[in-house]
Design an enzyme around this catalytic site. Structure first.
Site, PDB file in Angstrom:
ATOM      1  N   HIS A 200       3.600  20.687  36.797  1.00 56.57           N
ATOM      2  CA  HIS A 200       3.112  19.537  36.044  1.00 56.57           C
ATOM      3  C   HIS A 200       2.164  19.988  34.933  1.00 56.57           C
ATOM      4  O   HIS A 200       1.073  20.485  35.200  1.00 56.57           O
ATOM      5  CB  HIS A 200       2.387  18.585  37.005  1.00 56.57           C
ATOM      6  CG  HIS A 200       1.905  17.326  36.392  1.00 56.57           C
ATOM      7  ND1 HIS A 200       0.572  17.072  36.181  1.00 56.57           N
ATOM      8  CD2 HIS A 200       2.572  16.234  35.943  1.00 56.57           C
ATOM      9  CE1 HIS A 200       0.430  15.873  35.644  1.00 56.57           C
ATOM     10  NE2 HIS A 200       1.629  15.349  35.489  1.00 56.57           N
TER      11      HIS A 200
ATOM     12  N   HIS B 273      -0.845  15.449  26.124  1.00 55.82           N
ATOM     13  CA  HIS B 273      -0.764  14.256  26.969  1.00 55.82           C
ATOM     14  C   HIS B 273      -1.505  13.062  26.385  1.00 55.82           C
ATOM     15  O   HIS B 273      -0.944  11.964  26.270  1.00 55.82           O
ATOM     16  CB  HIS B 273      -1.315  14.564  28.361  1.00 55.82           C
ATOM     17  CG  HIS B 273      -1.328  13.374  29.276  1.00 55.82           C
ATOM     18  ND1 HIS B 273      -2.386  12.475  29.315  1.00 55.82           N
ATOM     19  CD2 HIS B 273      -0.424  12.914  30.166  1.00 55.82           C
ATOM     20  CE1 HIS B 273      -2.118  11.528  30.192  1.00 55.82           C
ATOM     21  NE2 HIS B 273      -0.936  11.763  30.723  1.00 55.82           N
TER      22      HIS B 273
END
Length: 261
Positions: free
Chosen positions: A12, A54
């Site tokens: 991740h 992100h």
């Protein structure tokens, strides 16, 4: 686990031990551990470059101010995440040709720039389109169709996952309202979900059984402790996403399922 494939192991945002998430250093660390599935996020700069980042704003990760959407690629060239530069998606896509990228579309403009990258590099088989927004997923499908391109695999957005979960919990015996979603489920290949959402348990045996009946994989995020990883694998999940890629590798090795699917 659906079918007979080994469950996937996802790193991740790469394997970052000092906050360098979504940087080439983090992805390199994951690849060096042997992972071949990387999860990441993309946004588009004001001058149309697809970058790996992100957050909408720079501040949490860089100490700088500004929105990715308002900055040029040259503006970002001076910015560092835990000492590492912000990569372009093209850098990541071309660095390891054997790696599959699970790409979370974080803004609307990235629909077109991701399509550009996929088509330009012939990366249809290596890119999975993911987003909390079902609208962005559908928009990418339409963009690829408009350009005469074949599709990439896609995962369900938040609204479709919520409908699948709640209708599934209402299912009893011959009453299976979740099956009304089949036309929408045909265009995705996986449900990527947390174990729980607030008070609601998402990942449980019935959820997995319904997903597998529909031909869908179930990938669970973000799981970092070995005990929970073992429990999920015992349930039959098809993939686990972890920040602690090292723990994930150890668990898969312990279970004799390394390398993963």
């Amino acid at each position: 686990m659906s079918g007979h494939r080994r469950p996937k192991a996802y790193s991740h945002r790469g394997f970052s031990t000092h906050g360098e998430e979504n940087t080439m250093a983090a992805f390199r660390a994951a690849v060096e551990l042997g992972l071949t599935h990387l999860e990441t996020d993309v946004r588009t700069t004001s001058d149309g470059h697809l970058v790996v980042f992100h957050d909408e704003e720079l501040d949490r990760l860089t100490g700088e101010t500004g929105r990715i959407a308002d900055l040029t690629l040259d503006d970002l060239a001076r910015v560092r995440v835990a000492g590492e530069p912000i990569p372009t998606f093209e850098e990541l896509l071309t660095a390891w040709p054997h790696v599959e990228l699970n790409v979370d579309l974080k803004d609307e403009r990235s629909v077109r720039t991701l399509a550009d990258a996929v088509i330009g590099h012939g990366a249809h088989g290596r890119v999975v389109a993911a987003s909390f927004s079902d609208r962005r997923r559908r928009a990418l499908r339409r963009e690829l169709e408009r350009r005469g391109s074949r599709q990439v695999r896609a995962t369900a957005g938040m609204a479709l996952v919520a409908a699948f979960t709640l209708l599934g919990k209402a299912s009893r015996g011959g009453f299976q309202p979740w099956r009304l979603l089949r036309p929408f489920l045909r265009r995705i290949f996986a449900l990527q979900v947390p174990i729980r959402k607030g008070p609601l348990t998402v990942v449980e045996p019935g959820f997995l059984a319904r997903a597998h009946e529909a031909g869908l994989e179930v990938h669970v995020w973000v799981v970092d402790d070995a005990e929970t990883m073992h429990r999920l694998l015992d349930l039959g999940v098809d993939g686990i996403m972890a920040d602690r890629a090292d723990v994930l590798v150890d668990v898969y090795r312990e279970r004799g399922i390394w390398p993963p699917g």
